[in-house]
Design a protein around this motif. Structure first.
Motif, PDB file in Angstrom:
ATOM      1  N   GLU A 132      -1.254  10.538 -29.100  1.00 38.27           N
ATOM      2  CA  GLU A 132      -2.615  10.199 -28.682  1.00 38.27           C
ATOM      3  C   GLU A 132      -2.636   9.793 -27.207  1.00 38.27           C
ATOM      4  OE1 GLU A 132      -6.489   7.798 -30.290  1.00 38.27           O
ATOM      5  OE2 GLU A 132      -4.531   7.142 -31.001  1.00 38.27           O
ATOM      6  N   ALA A 133      -1.666   9.008 -26.760  1.00 40.18           N
ATOM      7  CA  ALA A 133      -1.596   8.594 -25.354  1.00 40.18           C
ATOM      8  C   ALA A 133      -1.403   9.807 -24.435  1.00 40.18           C
ATOM      9  CB  ALA A 133      -0.460   7.596 -25.160  1.00 40.18           C
ATOM     10  N   ILE A 134      -0.561  10.744 -24.839  1.00 43.14           N
ATOM     11  CA  ILE A 134      -0.338  11.957 -24.047  1.00 43.14           C
ATOM     12  C   ILE A 134      -1.644  12.727 -23.884  1.00 43.14           C
ATOM     13  CG2 ILE A 134       0.703  14.269 -24.138  1.00 43.14           C
ATOM     14  CD1 ILE A 134       3.214  12.881 -25.362  1.00 43.14           C
ATOM     15  N   PHE A 135      -2.353  12.924 -24.967  1.00 43.33           N
ATOM     16  CA  PHE A 135      -3.592  13.705 -24.896  1.00 43.33           C
ATOM     17  C   PHE A 135      -4.701  12.959 -24.162  1.00 43.33           C
ATOM     18  CE2 PHE A 135      -1.196  16.368 -27.637  1.00 43.33           C
ATOM     19  CZ  PHE A 135      -1.609  17.639 -27.267  1.00 43.33           C
ATOM     20  N   ASN A 136      -4.674  11.638 -24.190  1.00 38.88           N
ATOM     21  CA  ASN A 136      -5.617  10.877 -23.375  1.00 38.88           C
ATOM     22  C   ASN A 136      -5.351  11.121 -21.894  1.00 38.88           C
ATOM     23  OD1 ASN A 136      -6.993   9.798 -25.552  1.00 38.88           O
ATOM     24  ND2 ASN A 136      -5.844   7.874 -25.542  1.00 38.88           N
ATOM     25  N   LEU A 137      -4.084  11.210 -21.506  1.00 39.80           N
ATOM     26  CA  LEU A 137      -3.738  11.533 -20.117  1.00 39.80           C
ATOM     27  C   LEU A 137      -4.179  12.949 -19.756  1.00 39.80           C
ATOM     28  CD1 LEU A 137      -0.119  10.079 -19.837  1.00 39.80           C
ATOM     29  CD2 LEU A 137      -2.145   9.305 -18.577  1.00 39.80           C
ATOM     30  N   LEU A 138      -3.914  13.897 -20.654  1.00 39.90           N
ATOM     31  CA  LEU A 138      -4.210  15.301 -20.375  1.00 39.90           C
ATOM     32  C   LEU A 138      -5.700  15.588 -20.339  1.00 39.90           C
ATOM     33  CD1 LEU A 138      -1.524  17.053 -22.600  1.00 39.90           C
ATOM     34  CD2 LEU A 138      -1.513  16.817 -20.110  1.00 39.90           C
ATOM     35  N   GLN A 139      -6.476  14.835 -21.091  1.00 40.63           N
ATOM     36  CA  GLN A 139      -7.905  15.106 -21.180  1.00 40.63           C
ATOM     37  C   GLN A 139      -8.750  14.005 -20.548  1.00 40.63           C
ATOM     38  OE1 GLN A 139      -7.769  16.161 -25.601  1.00 40.63           O
ATOM     39  NE2 GLN A 139      -8.953  17.849 -24.741  1.00 40.63           N
ATOM     40  N   GLY A 140      -8.111  13.074 -19.850  1.00 42.25           N
ATOM     41  CA  GLY A 140      -8.831  11.951 -19.283  1.00 42.25           C
ATOM     42  C   GLY A 140      -9.469  12.204 -17.935  1.00 42.25           C
ATOM     43  N   GLY A 141      -9.276  13.379 -17.356  1.00 43.97           N
ATOM     44  CA  GLY A 141      -9.924  13.701 -16.109  1.00 43.97           C
ATOM     45  C   GLY A 141      -9.088  13.496 -14.866  1.00 43.97           C
ATOM     46  N   ARG A 142      -8.102  12.615 -14.910  1.00 42.06           N
ATOM     47  CA  ARG A 142      -7.301  12.350 -13.708  1.00 42.06           C
ATOM     48  C   ARG A 142      -6.554  13.590 -13.229  1.00 42.06           C
ATOM     49  NH1 ARG A 142      -2.432   8.066 -13.140  1.00 42.06           N
ATOM     50  NH2 ARG A 142      -1.980   8.489 -10.973  1.00 42.06           N
ATOM     51  N   PHE A 143      -6.114  14.413 -14.158  1.00 35.41           N
ATOM     52  CA  PHE A 143      -5.374  15.632 -13.814  1.00 35.41           C
ATOM     53  C   PHE A 143      -6.160  16.869 -14.230  1.00 35.41           C
ATOM     54  CE2 PHE A 143      -2.327  12.329 -15.194  1.00 35.41           C
ATOM     55  CZ  PHE A 143      -1.909  11.948 -13.928  1.00 35.41           C
ATOM     56  N   GLY A 144      -7.464  16.733 -14.337  1.00 33.87           N
ATOM     57  CA  GLY A 144      -8.284  17.810 -14.873  1.00 33.87           C
ATOM     58  C   GLY A 144      -8.273  17.711 -16.386  1.00 33.87           C
ATOM     59  N   ASP A 145      -8.684  18.751 -17.044  1.00 31.52           N
ATOM     60  CA  ASP A 145      -8.640  18.803 -18.512  1.00 31.52           C
ATOM     61  C   ASP A 145      -7.727  19.965 -18.859  1.00 31.52           C
ATOM     62  OD1 ASP A 145      -9.003  18.502 -21.185  1.00 31.52           O
ATOM     63  OD2 ASP A 145     -11.188  18.572 -21.121  1.00 31.52           O
ATOM     64  N   SER A 146      -6.461  19.651 -19.112  1.00 22.90           N
ATOM     65  CA  SER A 146      -5.407  20.656 -19.257  1.00 22.90           C
ATOM     66  C   SER A 146      -5.362  21.347 -20.604  1.00 22.90           C
ATOM     67  CB  SER A 146      -4.049  19.998 -19.011  1.00 22.90           C
ATOM     68  OG  SER A 146      -4.023  19.353 -17.774  1.00 22.90           O
ATOM     69  N   VAL A 147      -6.159  20.906 -21.574  1.00 24.63           N
ATOM     70  CA  VAL A 147      -5.995  21.409 -22.934  1.00 24.63           C
ATOM     71  C   VAL A 147      -6.927  22.562 -23.309  1.00 24.63           C
ATOM     72  CG1 VAL A 147      -5.911  20.770 -25.378  1.00 24.63           C
ATOM     73  CG2 VAL A 147      -5.050  19.185 -23.650  1.00 24.63           C
ATOM     74  N   PRO A 148      -8.243  22.450 -23.152  1.00 27.05           N
ATOM     75  CA  PRO A 148      -9.109  23.554 -23.599  1.00 27.05           C
ATOM     76  C   PRO A 148      -8.737  24.889 -22.939  1.00 27.05           C
ATOM     77  CG  PRO A 148     -10.419  21.620 -23.147  1.00 27.05           C
ATOM     78  CD  PRO A 148      -9.031  21.328 -22.643  1.00 27.05           C
ATOM     79  N   GLY A 149      -8.541  25.897 -23.766  1.00 28.08           N
ATOM     80  CA  GLY A 149      -8.192  27.225 -23.292  1.00 28.08           C
ATOM     81  C   GLY A 149      -6.747  27.403 -22.872  1.00 28.08           C
ATOM     82  N   ALA A 150      -5.938  26.379 -22.976  1.00 26.66           N
ATOM     83  CA  ALA A 150      -4.545  26.442 -22.511  1.00 26.66           C
ATOM     84  C   ALA A 150      -3.698  27.397 -23.352  1.00 26.66           C
ATOM     85  CB  ALA A 150      -3.906  25.056 -22.557  1.00 26.66           C
ATOM     86  N   ARG A 151      -2.755  28.035 -22.677  1.00 22.43           N
ATOM     87  CA  ARG A 151      -1.668  28.740 -23.359  1.00 22.43           C
ATOM     88  C   ARG A 151      -0.521  27.740 -23.390  1.00 22.43           C
ATOM     89  NH1 ARG A 151       0.964  33.091 -22.057  1.00 22.43           N
ATOM     90  NH2 ARG A 151       0.940  33.808 -24.187  1.00 22.43           N
ATOM     91  N   VAL A 152      -0.125  27.309 -24.584  1.00 23.42           N
ATOM     92  CA  VAL A 152       0.822  26.218 -24.773  1.00 23.42           C
ATOM     93  C   VAL A 152       2.207  26.758 -25.095  1.00 23.42           C
ATOM     94  CG1 VAL A 152       1.385  24.217 -26.210  1.00 23.42           C
ATOM     95  CG2 VAL A 152      -0.993  24.669 -25.563  1.00 23.42           C
ATOM     96  N   LEU A 153       3.214  26.201 -24.425  1.00 20.23           N
ATOM     97  CA  LEU A 153       4.611  26.464 -24.733  1.00 20.23           C
ATOM     98  C   LEU A 153       5.219  25.144 -25.175  1.00 20.23           C
ATOM     99  CD1 LEU A 153       7.061  28.417 -24.686  1.00 20.23           C
ATOM    100  CD2 LEU A 153       7.434  27.695 -22.306  1.00 20.23           C
ATOM    101  N   ASP A 154       5.708  25.090 -26.406  1.00 19.48           N
ATOM    102  CA  ASP A 154       6.282  23.873 -26.962  1.00 19.48           C
ATOM    103  C   ASP A 154       7.782  24.100 -27.135  1.00 19.48           C
ATOM    104  OD1 ASP A 154       6.857  21.524 -28.301  1.00 19.48           O
ATOM    105  OD2 ASP A 154       5.300  21.769 -29.816  1.00 19.48           O
ATOM    106  N   LEU A 155       8.564  23.527 -26.212  1.00 16.98           N
ATOM    107  CA  LEU A 155      10.021  23.683 -26.237  1.00 16.98           C
ATOM    108  C   LEU A 155      10.640  22.536 -27.030  1.00 16.98           C
ATOM    109  CD1 LEU A 155      10.496  24.633 -22.472  1.00 16.98           C
ATOM    110  CD2 LEU A 155      10.427  26.180 -24.447  1.00 16.98           C
TER     111      LEU A 155
END
Length: 187
Positions: free
Chosen positions: A34-57
């Motif tokens: 939850e903390a990670i996604f708050n960072l990713l979707q909180g606006g400080r770095f843009g909104d990195s999730v919607p429409g993203a192509r995700v690579l999970d290593l």
């Protein structure tokens, strides 16, 4: 372990069982996810999730990629070498009804070869702690053309990680025994 946000919010995921202890999987806790996604979707770095192509290593159970899909990522590729992790990923993709948006690659994340598809814009890197495997995997992904310019990399480790050449530090946060380092691929 549950999906904490988005369309699949509240979905209980298959987890490591008692007989799977030898697999040494360490799923990201709901709190840290939850903390990670708050960072990713909180606006400080843009909104990195919607429409993203995700690579999970080192995808483990697939919880990070599934969380991203639940929150609007367009597709995900999960890289997991271990049989227990692969079984859990398949089960969790089925539970979340995300088979059409995600696929599993049975590969060693540290030995990625040249990528033949569009590069990924959001990368989760959650290797076994303290073994330098994250550095190797990120290096292989960068060298193989897996990462798009400006891609965001979310790297979980026991301590702070330093950016590799071709990446820059965005942020770093600690949650108990986990440090999350956010990097951006230089474009």
């Amino acid at each position: 372990m549950r999906i904490v946000g988005g369309a699949n919010r509240g979905l209980k995921l298959a987890e490591v069982g008692e007989g799977d202890a030898a697999a040494h999987l360490r799923p990201t806790s709901d709190r840290v996810r939850e903390a990670i996604f708050n960072l990713l979707q909180g606006g400080r770095f843009g909104d990195s999730v919607p429409g993203a192509r995700v690579l999970d290593l080192f995808a483990g159970t697939g919880a990070l990629a599934l969380e991203a899909l639940s929150r609007g990522a367009s597709e995900a590729v999960l890289v997991e070498q271990g049989r227990v992790g692969q079984r859990l990923i398949r089960e969790n993709l089925r539970l979340a009804k995300r088979d059409g948006q995600a696929r599993l690659l049975s590969l060693d994340a540290t030995r990625l070869t040249a990528n033949t598809e569009p590069p990924f814009t959001l990368v989760f890197l959650d290797p076994p702690y303290g073994k330098e495997l994250g550095t190797q995997a990120l290096g292989a992904a960068l060298k193989g053309g897996w990462l798009a310019p400006e891609a965001v990399v979310v790297w979980e480790e026991a301590g702070p990680m330093m950016p590799l050449p071709g990446t820059g530090l965005l942020d770093r946060r600690s949650y108990g025994g986990t440090t999350v380092t956010l990097l951006r691929v230089e474009g």
